[in-house]
Design an enzyme around this catalytic site. Sequence first.
Site, PDB file in Angstrom:
ATOM      1  N   GLU A   8       9.971  -5.144  48.062  1.00  0.00           N
ATOM      2  CA  GLU A   8       8.718  -5.699  48.590  1.00  0.00           C
ATOM      3  C   GLU A   8       8.890  -7.144  49.066  1.00  0.00           C
ATOM      4  O   GLU A   8       9.749  -7.878  48.584  1.00  0.00           O
ATOM      5  CB  GLU A   8       7.628  -5.636  47.530  1.00  0.00           C
ATOM      6  N   LYS A 142       3.452  -7.797  34.414  1.00  0.00           N
ATOM      7  CA  LYS A 142       3.675  -9.226  34.172  1.00  0.00           C
ATOM      8  C   LYS A 142       2.940  -9.657  32.917  1.00  0.00           C
ATOM      9  O   LYS A 142       1.760  -9.381  32.760  1.00  0.00           O
ATOM     10  CB  LYS A 142       3.207 -10.026  35.383  1.00  0.00           C
TER      11      LYS A 142
HETATM   12  N1  PSU Z   1       6.807  -9.013  40.684  1.00  0.00           N
HETATM   13  C1  PSU Z   1       7.377 -10.237  40.620  1.00  0.00           C
HETATM   14  N2  PSU Z   1       6.782 -11.243  41.322  1.00  0.00           N
HETATM   15  C2  PSU Z   1       5.669 -11.032  42.108  1.00  0.00           C
HETATM   16  C3  PSU Z   1       5.082  -9.732  42.167  1.00  0.00           C
HETATM   17  C4  PSU Z   1       5.709  -8.759  41.440  1.00  0.00           C
HETATM   18  O1  PSU Z   1       8.388 -10.425  39.930  1.00  0.00           O
HETATM   19  O2  PSU Z   1       5.215 -11.958  42.771  1.00  0.00           O
HETATM   20  C5  PSU Z   1       3.860  -9.481  43.041  1.00  0.00           C
HETATM   21  C6  PSU Z   1       3.858  -8.002  43.441  1.00  0.00           C
HETATM   22  O3  PSU Z   1       3.802  -7.961  44.852  1.00  0.00           O
HETATM   23  C7  PSU Z   1       2.599  -7.433  42.843  1.00  0.00           C
HETATM   24  C8  PSU Z   1       1.696  -8.619  42.939  1.00  0.00           C
HETATM   25  O4  PSU Z   1       2.130  -6.312  43.536  1.00  0.00           O
HETATM   26  O5  PSU Z   1       2.549  -9.680  42.477  1.00  0.00           O
HETATM   27  C9  PSU Z   1       0.408  -8.457  42.151  1.00  0.00           C
HETATM   28  O6  PSU Z   1      -0.554  -9.337  42.642  1.00  0.00           O
HETATM   29  P1  PSU Z   1      -2.102  -9.150  42.257  1.00  0.00           P
HETATM   30  O7  PSU Z   1      -2.164  -9.459  40.791  1.00  0.00           O
HETATM   31  O8  PSU Z   1      -2.853 -10.154  43.088  1.00  0.00           O
HETATM   32  O9  PSU Z   1      -2.466  -7.757  42.581  1.00  0.00           O
END
Ligand code: PSU
Length: 281
Positions: A8, A142
């Site tokens: 991604e 996370k």
């Molecule tokens: N994993 C990581 N770093 C990131 C992300 C995932 O190690 O920055 C990103 C991914 O793209 C995931 C997003 O889909 O963070 C989630 O963001 P939100 O909480 O706004 O949905």
Amino acid sequence: MSISVALETTLLVHGIPVAEAPALNRELGEIIRANGAEPALIGVHHGTPVAGMTDGQLDDLLAADHVPKLNSANLGVALHGGGHGATTVSATMEIAAGHGIRVFATGGLGGVHSGFGEHLDISADLAAFTRFPVAVVTAGVKSILDVASTREALETLGIPVIGWKTESFPAFYLRETDLAVDATFTDIDDLAGYVADELERTGRGIVIANPVPEADELARGDWERWLAEARERAAGAAGRDATPALLAALHELSGGETLRCNLALVRHNAAVAAQLCKSLQ
Ligand code: PSU
Ligand code: MN
């Protein structure tokens, strides 16, 4: 079946310092090739959804101002507008599925946020698993999130959460939580057999939870201290800005320790995803 492993662009454009992104992308590509598959970096370049971005296309995204973070909600608007866009897990799954790609390596999934006031903030990542048939190799969700609520939300949505060599649902910087996975696999061909059947049978996605390597895990005490400070520092960020703001605050407060851990777990996920992809052939 596709020989490609999706990667991604949000992780590269918004999740780590921009200066680190080209090297990480190259390294992930090398790891995936060394494990028998092909990398396909997914993002939006001049309004076109691309699965297999070139280094030049990634450079364009990294050099542009305000590249929007795209999920399934705003992906179509970005395509219509003709600009660049960085895809999160949900939008990456959507584009991957459209290209017949069945395996995707990321860092950590989005989920149910905590500590941002009184309203709900649930990542579009979760619902994407109910719609797109892609196996996503991730180090869990996370640990900046409410991990227990996220695990419950996955259950509510009927999303299979499979542990690769773990019985515990991992939390990104930490290998273990007291939350369970639905099943544990320890043999890659066995895992591939299940994944092939499940994707075909349901047309929906699968979480493959792969804990950060032991040597790269953060100490729990350090982690809790950094998280509390980062939450205060990022308190002004909401919605789509919340995750990047928290990650950036953590990287700074920890003197780069969380970034080192983040890079290590993404590399590990790329290796396992490539092995899974190879076994699916
Ligand atoms: N994993 C990581 N770093 C990131 C992300 C995932 O190690 O920055 C990103 C991914 O793209 C995931 C997003 O889909 O963070 C989630 O963001 P939100 O909480 O706004 O949905
Ligand atoms: Mn959100």
